[in-house]
Scaffold this motif. Structure first.
Motif, PDB file in Angstrom:
ATOM      1  N   GLN A  73      -0.402 -29.383  -6.833  1.00 29.15           N
ATOM      2  CA  GLN A  73      -0.739 -28.327  -5.795  1.00 29.15           C
ATOM      3  C   GLN A  73      -1.381 -27.252  -6.766  1.00 29.15           C
ATOM      4  OE1 GLN A  73       3.806 -27.648  -4.837  1.00 29.15           O
ATOM      5  NE2 GLN A  73       2.984 -28.983  -2.888  1.00 29.15           N
ATOM      6  N   LYS A  74      -0.688 -27.299  -7.239  1.00 33.75           N
ATOM      7  CA  LYS A  74      -1.720 -26.239  -9.135  1.00 33.75           C
ATOM      8  C   LYS A  74      -3.158 -26.142  -9.543  1.00 33.75           C
ATOM      9  CE  LYS A  74       1.958 -25.605 -12.686  1.00 33.75           C
ATOM     10  NZ  LYS A  74       2.843 -25.539 -13.994  1.00 33.75           N
ATOM     11  N   ASP A  76      -5.067 -27.461  -6.641  1.00 33.95           N
ATOM     12  CA  ASP A  76      -5.559 -27.144  -4.952  1.00 33.95           C
ATOM     13  C   ASP A  76      -5.270 -25.891  -4.804  1.00 33.95           C
ATOM     14  OD1 ASP A  76      -5.573 -29.633  -4.547  1.00 33.95           O
ATOM     15  OD2 ASP A  76      -3.850 -29.670  -3.535  1.00 33.95           O
ATOM     16  N   GLN A  77      -4.089 -24.997  -5.745  1.00 36.25           N
ATOM     17  CA  GLN A  77      -4.185 -23.262  -5.590  1.00 36.25           C
ATOM     18  C   GLN A  77      -5.814 -22.548  -6.181  1.00 36.25           C
ATOM     19  OE1 GLN A  77      -2.559 -21.621  -3.740  1.00 36.25           O
ATOM     20  NE2 GLN A  77      -3.263 -19.596  -4.772  1.00 36.25           N
ATOM     21  N   LYS A  78      -5.353 -23.391  -7.497  1.00 33.99           N
ATOM     22  CA  LYS A  78      -6.943 -22.789  -8.309  1.00 33.99           C
ATOM     23  C   LYS A  78      -8.129 -23.222  -7.482  1.00 33.99           C
ATOM     24  CE  LYS A  78      -5.209 -23.826 -13.148  1.00 33.99           C
ATOM     25  NZ  LYS A  78      -5.649 -24.827 -14.436  1.00 33.99           N
ATOM     26  N   ASP A 111      -8.412 -23.689  -4.258  1.00 31.53           N
ATOM     27  CA  ASP A 111      -8.247 -22.323  -2.727  1.00 31.53           C
ATOM     28  C   ASP A 111      -8.314 -20.738  -3.717  1.00 31.53           C
ATOM     29  OD1 ASP A 111      -7.697 -24.190  -1.816  1.00 31.53           O
ATOM     30  OD2 ASP A 111      -5.264 -23.659  -0.882  1.00 31.53           O
ATOM     31  N   ASN A 112      -8.149 -20.620  -4.986  1.00 32.45           N
ATOM     32  CA  ASN A 112      -8.941 -19.154  -5.253  1.00 32.45           C
ATOM     33  C   ASN A 112     -10.283 -19.292  -5.134  1.00 32.45           C
ATOM     34  OD1 ASN A 112      -5.845 -18.637  -5.351  1.00 32.45           O
ATOM     35  ND2 ASN A 112      -5.264 -19.212  -8.240  1.00 32.45           N
ATOM     36  N   ASP A 169     -11.367 -19.233  -1.736  1.00 30.60           N
ATOM     37  CA  ASP A 169     -11.775 -17.281  -1.315  1.00 30.60           C
ATOM     38  C   ASP A 169     -12.777 -15.853  -2.661  1.00 30.60           C
ATOM     39  OD1 ASP A 169      -9.819 -18.419  -0.147  1.00 30.60           O
ATOM     40  OD2 ASP A 169      -8.187 -17.399  -0.862  1.00 30.60           O
TER      41      ASP A 169
END
Length: 287
Positions: free
Chosen positions: A153-154, A156-158, A160-161, A164
């Motif tokens: 999840q970490k 994936d968040q990276k 996504d960021n 973005d």
């Protein structure tokens, strides 16, 4: 994942313990245990609605009845109602009196959190379960899965960021490009306007120079009005031509005409006089 199990409450009351409790408490405990036993049988028959009602009755008779709260949470988990299951299991962990009870509650809390994709919180729940029973290999295994889920999840968040950020950079580049194109177009439009203005100024200047040139050549705008006056001035300024040899001057011609008129006048007067005397006068000349 560890299979959800029901907690069968076995009431063992010693003689000394019974003496300390009054009859009302003993009656409430007995009724709560009866409802829990009934609910457990209903769960075995997959009658979740009736089992839920029985567990709730057990809790109403004894609000801190750990068996009723824990088993109700497990029934919600079995039905897929993970939010309600999590609430009841957290309540059971809070009211648990022994490490064994706490371990089971935290273990199932971790399972419910994993179902909700709350991996980070599930890691903490499994850690709490191991603190109360470090020997449980199932809890340890689930903890490893929860940690892997948290790391994913970490990542994936990276990602996504990063996506973005890249999107923001692309949007900014597009905005800068559009702004540059707009500025270039505005500059071209301005240059075009300046050229048109210069051409207009040049046309006005050429027109003015043409008018000045006409003025210098002696062709004013009111040429027709001044034409007659100009001719008179030219007549006054132009010298009279001198008579050429063998030609009569205008003054001589005028004098000659006057003399001829005088002579003709005399002849006419003479003819009139002869006519009055009755003498016929021959007017034709002989050849």
């Amino acid at each position: 994942m560890k299979q959800i199990t029901t907690l069968i409450l076995v009431l063992i009351a010693s003689f000394s313990f019974s003496q300390e409790m009054d009859k009302e408490q003993l009656l409430a405990l007995k009724k709560a245990n009866d409802y829990v036993y009934k609910a457990n049988n209903l769960i075995g028959k997959e009658d979740f609605v009736s089992a839920e009602m029985a567990y709730r009755k057990a809790i109403s008779k004894q609000p801190e009845n750990i068996a009723g709260i824990y088993n109700l949470g497990n029934s919600y988990y079995s039905e897929g109602n993970f939010e309600e299951a999590l609430y009841r299991l957290q309540e059971a962990a809070k009211n648990a009196a022994t490490k064994a009870e706490k371990h089971k509650a935290f273990h199932n809390i971790g399972n419910a959190l994993m179902q909700n994709k709350q991996c980070k919180e599930a890691v903490e729940a499994f850690k709490n379960a191991l603190r109360n029973d470090p020997t449980d290999d199932e809890t340890r295994y689930n903890l490893g899965i929860a940690k892997a889920c948290e790391e994913q999840q970490k990542q994936d968040q990276k990602d996504d960021n990063k996506d973005d950020q890249n999107k923001d950079n692309e949007d900014k580049k597009d905005q800068d490009k559009n702004q540059d194109n707009k500025e270039d177009q505005d500059k071209k439009d301005k240059e075009g306007d300046n050229k048109e203005e210069d051409k207009k100024d040049e046309g006005d200047q050429d027109k003015k120079e043409g008018e000045d040139k006409k003025d210098e050549e002696g062709k004013p705008k009111d040429e027709k009005e001044n034409k007659g006056k100009g001719d008179k001035d030219e007549d006054k300024q132009q010298p009279k031509p001198k008579p050429q040899p063998g030609q009569l001057s205008p003054q001589q011609i005028k004098s000659l005409l006057e003399a001829m008129n005088n002579q003709e006048q005399k002849v006419q007067e003479k003819m009139n006089a002869e006519k009055q005397k009755g003498i016929k006068v021959k007017t034709d000349k002989d050849w």
